[in-house]
Design a protein around this motif. Structure first.
Motif, mmCIF file in Angstrom:
data_model
loop_
_atom_site.group_PDB
_atom_site.id
_atom_site.type_symbol
_atom_site.label_atom_id
_atom_site.label_comp_id
_atom_site.label_asym_id
_atom_site.label_seq_id
_atom_site.Cartn_x
_atom_site.Cartn_y
_atom_site.Cartn_z
ATOM 1 N N LEU A 36 0.807 -1.209 0.000
ATOM 2 C CA LEU A 36 0.000 0.000 0.000
ATOM 3 C C LEU A 36 0.847 1.269 0.000
ATOM 4 C CD1 LEU A 36 -2.865 1.070 -0.002
ATOM 5 C CD2 LEU A 36 -2.851 0.955 2.498
ATOM 6 N N PRO A 37 1.972 1.325 0.738
ATOM 7 C CA PRO A 37 2.808 2.539 0.674
ATOM 8 C C PRO A 37 3.261 2.889 -0.732
ATOM 9 C CG PRO A 37 3.445 1.204 2.561
ATOM 10 C CD PRO A 37 2.472 0.387 1.773
ATOM 11 N N HIS A 38 3.484 1.880 -1.596
ATOM 12 C CA HIS A 38 3.873 2.174 -2.975
ATOM 13 C C HIS A 38 2.751 2.904 -3.709
ATOM 14 C CE1 HIS A 38 6.836 -0.993 -2.074
ATOM 15 N NE2 HIS A 38 7.583 -0.393 -2.986
ATOM 16 N N VAL A 39 1.527 2.444 -3.497
ATOM 17 C CA VAL A 39 0.377 3.089 -4.128
ATOM 18 C C VAL A 39 0.266 4.532 -3.644
ATOM 19 C CG1 VAL A 39 -2.129 3.010 -4.407
ATOM 20 C CG2 VAL A 39 -0.823 0.878 -4.324
ATOM 21 N N ILE A 40 0.488 4.746 -2.353
ATOM 22 C CA ILE A 40 0.405 6.092 -1.782
ATOM 23 C C ILE A 40 1.508 6.984 -2.352
ATOM 24 C CG2 ILE A 40 0.621 7.428 0.350
ATOM 25 C CD1 ILE A 40 -0.680 5.039 1.804
ATOM 26 N N MET A 41 2.749 6.473 -2.406
ATOM 27 C CA MET A 41 3.857 7.266 -2.931
ATOM 28 C C MET A 41 3.598 7.700 -4.364
ATOM 29 S SD MET A 41 7.404 5.633 -1.400
ATOM 30 C CE MET A 41 7.170 3.997 -2.114
ATOM 31 N N LEU A 42 3.083 6.784 -5.172
ATOM 32 C CA LEU A 42 2.804 7.111 -6.566
ATOM 33 C C LEU A 42 1.642 8.090 -6.671
ATOM 34 C CD1 LEU A 42 3.335 6.692 -9.549
ATOM 35 C CD2 LEU A 42 1.882 4.652 -9.472
ATOM 36 N N GLY A 43 0.576 7.834 -5.927
ATOM 37 C CA GLY A 43 -0.598 8.691 -5.996
ATOM 38 C C GLY A 43 -0.301 10.120 -5.559
ATOM 39 N N VAL A 44 0.456 10.277 -4.462
ATOM 40 C CA VAL A 44 0.775 11.621 -3.970
ATOM 41 C C VAL A 44 1.613 12.389 -4.992
ATOM 42 C CG1 VAL A 44 2.076 12.904 -2.222
ATOM 43 C CG2 VAL A 44 0.582 11.030 -1.531
ATOM 44 N N SER A 45 2.570 11.715 -5.610
ATOM 45 C CA SER A 45 3.428 12.393 -6.597
ATOM 46 C C SER A 45 2.619 12.855 -7.800
ATOM 47 C CB SER A 45 4.555 11.464 -7.047
ATOM 48 O OG SER A 45 4.045 10.346 -7.760
ATOM 49 N N LEU A 46 1.703 12.019 -8.275
ATOM 50 C CA LEU A 46 0.907 12.378 -9.447
ATOM 51 C C LEU A 46 -0.071 13.512 -9.151
ATOM 52 C CD1 LEU A 46 0.152 8.845 -10.979
ATOM 53 C CD2 LEU A 46 1.952 10.472 -11.589
ATOM 54 N N VAL A 47 -0.573 13.563 -7.922
ATOM 55 C CA VAL A 47 -1.499 14.649 -7.551
ATOM 56 C C VAL A 47 -0.745 15.960 -7.353
ATOM 57 C CG1 VAL A 47 -3.061 15.482 -5.758
ATOM 58 C CG2 VAL A 47 -3.229 13.120 -6.558
ATOM 59 N N LEU A 48 0.362 15.922 -6.603
ATOM 60 C CA LEU A 48 1.096 17.156 -6.328
ATOM 61 C C LEU A 48 1.673 17.768 -7.602
ATOM 62 C CD1 LEU A 48 3.003 16.362 -2.999
ATOM 63 C CD2 LEU A 48 0.974 17.771 -3.309
ATOM 64 N N TYR A 49 2.118 16.923 -8.508
ATOM 65 C CA TYR A 49 2.716 17.421 -9.761
ATOM 66 C C TYR A 49 1.735 17.328 -10.931
ATOM 67 C CZ TYR A 49 7.271 17.741 -7.518
ATOM 68 O OH TYR A 49 8.311 18.094 -6.707
ATOM 69 N N ARG A 50 0.455 17.358 -10.622
ATOM 70 C CA ARG A 50 -0.558 17.273 -11.681
ATOM 71 C C ARG A 50 -0.356 18.397 -12.696
ATOM 72 N NH1 ARG A 50 -2.134 19.173 -7.042
ATOM 73 N NH2 ARG A 50 -3.296 21.139 -6.861
ATOM 74 N N GLY A 51 -0.448 18.047 -13.958
ATOM 75 C CA GLY A 51 -0.263 19.037 -15.011
ATOM 76 C C GLY A 51 1.186 19.300 -15.350
ATOM 77 N N SER A 52 2.127 18.779 -14.566
ATOM 78 C CA SER A 52 3.552 18.997 -14.848
ATOM 79 C C SER A 52 4.348 17.736 -14.513
ATOM 80 C CB SER A 52 4.080 20.196 -14.054
ATOM 81 O OG SER A 52 3.834 20.025 -12.664
ATOM 82 N N TRP A 53 3.868 16.586 -14.976
ATOM 83 C CA TRP A 53 4.532 15.324 -14.674
ATOM 84 C C TRP A 53 5.917 15.223 -15.297
ATOM 85 C CZ3 TRP A 53 -0.345 11.815 -15.754
ATOM 86 C CH2 TRP A 53 -1.255 12.008 -14.729
ATOM 87 N N SER A 54 6.193 16.062 -16.288
ATOM 88 C CA SER A 54 7.531 16.045 -16.896
ATOM 89 C C SER A 54 8.604 16.434 -15.880
ATOM 90 C CB SER A 54 7.587 16.998 -18.090
ATOM 91 O OG SER A 54 7.277 18.333 -17.696
ATOM 92 N N VAL A 55 8.199 17.175 -14.828
ATOM 93 C CA VAL A 55 9.141 17.530 -13.762
ATOM 94 C C VAL A 55 9.676 16.271 -13.092
ATOM 95 C CG1 VAL A 55 9.375 18.693 -11.533
ATOM 96 C CG2 VAL A 55 8.054 19.758 -13.365
#
Length: 326
Positions: free
Chosen positions: A143-162
């Motif tokens: 579950l921590p892997h899912v959380i780590m991925l989900g948080v990164s995609l939400v925080l950097y939404r619209g700028s995943w190239s970063v």
């Protein structure tokens, strides 16, 4: 330019609520990384009849470990309350303004703070029902892997190239795939003989990994529960886990280090942290080398897709080999 809550602003020049939120984020970030030494303290070292050290997770941690765990829970709970309350009062202003152009120091702190908050919120109830359903135990472990991925995609939404999710042409993809396959074959056939076994002999370590044993048990339990559960396990271990770990260790940590410490140091340090986070003493050396390989792929191709592909191939092949071993 970002407002006063940007990572470029000093804490002393900010309003009290902002400073309190930053400090609570720092506490959660420290809490996240403190889980690594805490897990190491829960390992047991046992001398075998052959004179080798067998390292495994302790079934009954000592009183000091229990006290350490309670203090960690208390600090995490208080920091989580402060983090959410102050964030709500400010309308989560920092999250709306940052996480757009590049990985900065305070952005990393906030990222790990959110990961720790959601990890604590989801895993805390699990402590009271662990062991009730074996299939749930194997899923919750990832579950921590899912959380780590989900948080990164939400925080950097619209700028995943970063994070390193660049668009690649077909020719570039074919080149990356060819390099990844060649590197994986080299690792598959030579890593154990060149790194894993010599290091284990040097330190009198038994090549038995409690972490690998837990993963294997989870895979076989998933197979017994049905192919649906096995495919879910394969997807989590073979796809979600690699993407999440590469986002954290290469896309965030290594990228943040590259701006300040240069290529060599950033690759080595991110690989060291990557190996430590697996809490596997017997296989620390090969994990470190794997981190170097994936860090090198990121530096070479300047895209996160290269180390992600290598990581997916490695984990997926390992899962299928475990199935065929029965």
């Amino acid at each position: 330019m970002l407002p006063a809550t940007s990572s470029t602003a000093s804490l002393g020049s900010q309003p009290p609520a902002s400073r309190l939120r930053h400090w609570s984020a720092w506490l959660l970030c420290v809490s996240f990384f403190f889980m690594v030494p805490m897990e190491f303290s829960m390992l047991e070292w046992e001398k075998t009849g052959e004179g080798l050290w067998r390292i495994q997770s302790a079934e009954e941690p000592g009183p000091w470990v229990g006290l350490q765990f309670l203090l960690w829970m208390l600090v995490t709970f208080v920091a989580s309350l402060l983090f959410i309350i102050t964030g709500s009062l400010q309308g989560f202003f920092y999250e709306k303004c940052a996480f757009r152009e590049r990985v900065e120091g305070l952005e990393l702190v906030y990222y790990f703070a959110w990961v720790q908050f959601f990890t604590w919120m989801t895993l805390f109830p699990y402590f009271f029902i662990s062991g009730v359903w074996e299939w749930l135990d194997s899923i919750v472990a990832f579950l921590p892997h899912v959380i780590m991925l989900g948080v990164s995609l939400v925080l950097y939404r619209g700028s995943w190239s970063v994070l390193g999710f660049n668009r690649l042409g077909a020719g570039r993809w074919f080149f990356i795939i060819g390099v990844v396959v060649c590197l994986y074959l080299l690792v598959f056939y030579f890593l154990d003989s060149i790194v894993t076994e010599p290091v284990a002999r040097s330190f009198n370590l038994e090549l038995q990994s409690w972490r690998e044993d837990d993963i294997s048990a989870g895979i076989h339990q998933a197979i017994k529960s049905g192919w649906g559960w096995f495919l879910l396990q394969l997807f989590i271990i073979g796809v979600v886990g690699p993407i999440a770990e590469e986002v954290v260790f290469r896309g965030l940590l290594m990228q943040g280090l590259l701006r300040r410490m240069g290529v060599v140091f950033s690759v080595v340090l991110s690989s060291l942290i990557f190996a430590l986070f697996h809490v596997d003493v017997a296989f620390f050396a090969p994990l470190f080398v794997m981190g170097l390989v994936m860090g090198g792929l990121y530096v070479w191709f300047r895209t996160l897709w290269a180390p992600i592909l290598f990581h997916i191939v490695n984990n997926s092949v390992s899962v299928w080999m475990e199935v065929f071993r029965g």
